[in-house]
Scaffold this motif. Structure first.
Motif, PDB file in Angstrom:
ATOM      1  N   VAL A   1       0.831  -1.440  -0.004  1.00  0.00           N
ATOM      2  CA  VAL A   1      -0.324  -0.396   0.071  1.00  0.00           C
ATOM      3  C   VAL A   1       1.103   1.008   0.106  1.00  0.00           C
ATOM      4  O   VAL A   1       1.688   1.184   1.114  1.00  0.00           O
ATOM      5  N   GLU A   2       0.747   2.283  -1.025  1.00  0.00           N
ATOM      6  CA  GLU A   2       1.971   3.100  -0.979  1.00  0.00           C
ATOM      7  C   GLU A   2       1.081   4.602  -1.127  1.00  0.00           C
ATOM      8  O   GLU A   2      -0.662   4.944  -1.003  1.00  0.00           O
ATOM      9  N   GLN A   3       0.825   5.462  -0.558  1.00  0.00           N
ATOM     10  CA  GLN A   3       0.379   6.765  -0.216  1.00  0.00           C
ATOM     11  C   GLN A   3       0.030   7.554  -1.787  1.00  0.00           C
ATOM     12  O   GLN A   3       1.028   7.722  -2.711  1.00  0.00           O
ATOM     13  N   GLY A   4      -1.098   7.627  -2.865  1.00  0.00           N
ATOM     14  CA  GLY A   4      -0.841   8.040  -4.321  1.00  0.00           C
ATOM     15  C   GLY A   4      -1.252   9.770  -3.633  1.00  0.00           C
ATOM     16  O   GLY A   4      -1.261  10.554  -3.388  1.00  0.00           O
ATOM     17  N   ALA A   5      -0.939  10.669  -5.185  1.00  0.00           N
ATOM     18  CA  ALA A   5      -1.113  12.379  -5.270  1.00  0.00           C
ATOM     19  C   ALA A   5      -1.849  12.243  -4.561  1.00  0.00           C
ATOM     20  O   ALA A   5      -1.499  13.367  -3.659  1.00  0.00           O
ATOM     21  N   ASP A   6      -3.161  12.100  -4.568  1.00  0.00           N
ATOM     22  CA  ASP A   6      -4.538  12.528  -3.800  1.00  0.00           C
ATOM     23  C   ASP A   6      -4.267  12.060  -1.895  1.00  0.00           C
ATOM     24  O   ASP A   6      -5.384  13.246  -1.440  1.00  0.00           O
ATOM     25  N   GLY A   7      -3.166  11.778  -1.311  1.00  0.00           N
ATOM     26  CA  GLY A   7      -3.526  11.637  -0.157  1.00  0.00           C
ATOM     27  C   GLY A   7      -3.739  10.119   0.300  1.00  0.00           C
ATOM     28  O   GLY A   7      -3.978   9.834   1.739  1.00  0.00           O
ATOM     29  N   LEU A   8      -5.028   9.297  -0.549  1.00  0.00           N
ATOM     30  CA  LEU A   8      -5.554   8.257  -0.718  1.00  0.00           C
ATOM     31  C   LEU A   8      -4.346   6.851  -0.327  1.00  0.00           C
ATOM     32  O   LEU A   8      -3.285   7.381  -1.015  1.00  0.00           O
ATOM     33  N   PRO A   9      -4.793   5.641  -0.023  1.00  0.00           N
ATOM     34  CA  PRO A   9      -3.919   4.718   0.076  1.00  0.00           C
ATOM     35  C   PRO A   9      -4.182   4.364  -1.244  1.00  0.00           C
ATOM     36  O   PRO A   9      -5.234   4.064  -2.278  1.00  0.00           O
ATOM     37  N   VAL A  10      -2.868   3.317  -2.021  1.00  0.00           N
ATOM     38  CA  VAL A  10      -3.514   2.852  -3.715  1.00  0.00           C
ATOM     39  C   VAL A  10      -3.176   2.068  -3.348  1.00  0.00           C
ATOM     40  O   VAL A  10      -1.340   1.174  -2.577  1.00  0.00           O
ATOM     41  N   VAL A  11      -3.605   0.328  -3.774  1.00  0.00           N
ATOM     42  CA  VAL A  11      -3.224  -0.771  -3.096  1.00  0.00           C
ATOM     43  C   VAL A  11      -2.836  -1.672  -4.163  1.00  0.00           C
ATOM     44  O   VAL A  11      -3.737  -2.171  -5.273  1.00  0.00           O
ATOM     45  N   TYR A  12      -1.796  -2.392  -4.528  1.00  0.00           N
ATOM     46  CA  TYR A  12      -0.885  -3.029  -5.310  1.00  0.00           C
ATOM     47  C   TYR A  12      -0.924  -4.494  -4.168  1.00  0.00           C
ATOM     48  O   TYR A  12      -0.957  -5.140  -3.777  1.00  0.00           O
ATOM     49  N   VAL A  13      -1.919  -5.668  -5.787  1.00  0.00           N
ATOM     50  CA  VAL A  13      -2.091  -6.629  -5.261  1.00  0.00           C
ATOM     51  C   VAL A  13      -1.133  -8.011  -5.334  1.00  0.00           C
ATOM     52  O   VAL A  13      -1.679  -7.984  -6.703  1.00  0.00           O
ATOM     53  N   TYR A  14      -1.201  -8.926  -5.164  1.00  0.00           N
ATOM     54  CA  TYR A  14      -0.067  -9.809  -6.060  1.00  0.00           C
ATOM     55  C   TYR A  14      -0.515 -11.376  -5.038  1.00  0.00           C
ATOM     56  O   TYR A  14      -0.607 -11.212  -4.128  1.00  0.00           O
ATOM     57  N   GLU A  15      -0.191 -11.855  -6.131  1.00  0.00           N
ATOM     58  CA  GLU A  15      -0.647 -13.795  -5.964  1.00  0.00           C
ATOM     59  C   GLU A  15       0.527 -14.813  -5.971  1.00  0.00           C
ATOM     60  O   GLU A  15       1.244 -14.183  -6.774  1.00  0.00           O
ATOM     61  N   LEU A  16       0.583 -15.276  -4.494  1.00  0.00           N
ATOM     62  CA  LEU A  16       2.230 -16.139  -4.548  1.00  0.00           C
ATOM     63  C   LEU A  16       1.307 -17.676  -5.640  1.00  0.00           C
ATOM     64  O   LEU A  16       0.561 -17.905  -6.279  1.00  0.00           O
ATOM     65  N   ASP A  17       2.843 -17.385  -7.129  1.00  0.00           N
ATOM     66  CA  ASP A  17       2.891 -19.050  -8.041  1.00  0.00           C
ATOM     67  C   ASP A  17       3.238 -19.522  -7.314  1.00  0.00           C
ATOM     68  O   ASP A  17       4.290 -19.022  -7.103  1.00  0.00           O
ATOM     69  N   PRO A  18       2.162 -21.137  -6.795  1.00  0.00           N
ATOM     70  CA  PRO A  18       3.060 -21.508  -6.052  1.00  0.00           C
ATOM     71  C   PRO A  18       4.730 -22.713  -6.489  1.00  0.00           C
ATOM     72  O   PRO A  18       4.996 -22.752  -5.667  1.00  0.00           O
ATOM     73  N   THR A  19       4.245 -22.467  -7.831  1.00  0.00           N
ATOM     74  CA  THR A  19       5.274 -22.926  -8.626  1.00  0.00           C
ATOM     75  C   THR A  19       6.852 -22.589  -8.540  1.00  0.00           C
ATOM     76  O   THR A  19       7.804 -23.131  -8.015  1.00  0.00           O
ATOM     77  N   LEU A  20       6.461 -21.459  -8.868  1.00  0.00           N
ATOM     78  CA  LEU A  20       8.095 -20.328  -9.262  1.00  0.00           C
ATOM     79  C   LEU A  20       8.226 -19.202  -7.405  1.00  0.00           C
ATOM     80  O   LEU A  20       9.649 -19.233  -6.984  1.00  0.00           O
ATOM     81  N   ARG A  21       7.208 -20.376  -6.355  1.00  0.00           N
ATOM     82  CA  ARG A  21       7.646 -19.281  -4.925  1.00  0.00           C
ATOM     83  C   ARG A  21       7.970 -17.745  -5.434  1.00  0.00           C
ATOM     84  O   ARG A  21       8.314 -17.041  -4.470  1.00  0.00           O
ATOM     85  N   ALA A  22       6.988 -17.481  -6.077  1.00  0.00           N
ATOM     86  CA  ALA A  22       6.786 -15.562  -6.407  1.00  0.00           C
ATOM     87  C   ALA A  22       6.071 -15.291  -6.918  1.00  0.00           C
ATOM     88  O   ALA A  22       5.127 -16.046  -6.848  1.00  0.00           O
ATOM     89  N   TYR A  23       5.322 -13.659  -6.723  1.00  0.00           N
ATOM     90  CA  TYR A  23       5.036 -13.264  -6.293  1.00  0.00           C
ATOM     91  C   TYR A  23       4.300 -12.529  -7.863  1.00  0.00           C
ATOM     92  O   TYR A  23       5.170 -12.493  -8.412  1.00  0.00           O
ATOM     93  N   THR A  24       3.062 -12.953  -8.701  1.00  0.00           N
ATOM     94  CA  THR A  24       2.602 -12.031  -9.750  1.00  0.00           C
ATOM     95  C   THR A  24       1.660 -10.974  -9.122  1.00  0.00           C
ATOM     96  O   THR A  24       0.179 -11.551  -8.472  1.00  0.00           O
TER      97      THR A  24
END
Length: 202
Positions: free
Chosen positions: A149-172
């Motif tokens: 979660v980052e603070q946007g230019a307007d002061g509101l939260p911007v949420v970056y969402v990721y899900e696990l690729d279980p084979t690679l053990r990395a987020y997409t």
């Protein structure tokens, strides 16, 4: 009231000296006088800087909104540590966990397999850890969902969402959300991100 000089602070506070191999996760429960919310990353102690108003209000909004909408078998924790391995025990800002993770009132950390979602609200001091180090470690430990979660230019939260690729053990990356965060995983919910300044989510 003026702040104490650096040498005065240093004189009264004895910094813990790490062993040659670094600290381990259990040391966070044993070391005396650690500051609140101390984390362990790669065997090193990380002390938290004072929270900003944005950080505090964003955590409150997410915690309350998720808790209001979570199914009975899930719980929402705030600033609770997760033992990823012996040398890493970070403390996500907000977590969604299984009720089965409750092993007793005196437990001080969770296992990664009990965490469905880890959320980090980025601050200036923690930006590198929140954007790079922690997500890599959460993914390697098998945490299924991660939000940054980052603070946007307007002061509101911007949420970056990721899900696990279980084979690679990395987020997409699965999406970037402004104003409204509506998802079906790890459960169905709808969060009004513009409500950050409200004391109540409804």
């Amino acid at each position: 009231m003026s702040a104490a000089p650096d040498d005065e602070v240093t004189e009264h506070y004895h910094y813990p000296v790490p062993p040659p191999q670094g600290w381990v996760a259990e040391d966070l429960d044993r070391l005396p006088d650690l500051p609140r919310h101390t984390e362990l990353i790669d065997g090193g102690l990380i002390f938290m800087s004072p929270q900003t108003r944005f950080h505090m209000r964003t955590m409150r909004l997410l915690e309350n909104s998720l808790l209001d909408q979570a199914p009975d078998e899930l719980d929402v924790f705030r600033e609770f540590s997760v033992k990823l391995d012996s040398r890493n025990r970070p403390e996500p800002d907000v977590l969604v966990v299984s009720l089965d993770a409750d092993t007793g009132p005196k437990e001080t950390c969770l296992r990664p397999e009990d965490v469905l979602l880890a959320v980090e609200v980025v601050s200036e001091e923690s930006a590198v850890r929140d954007r790079d180090v922690k997500p890599r470690k959460y993914a390697a430990a098998g945490v299924l969902h991660f939000w940054r979660v980052e603070q946007g230019a307007d002061g509101l939260p911007v949420v970056y969402v990721y899900e696990l690729d279980p084979t690679l053990r990395a987020y997409t990356a699965t999406g970037i959300y402004h104003n409204t965060l509506k998802l079906d995983v790890p459960f169905s919910f709808d969060i009004d991100l513009t409500a950050i300044h409200r004391r109540h989510t409804r």
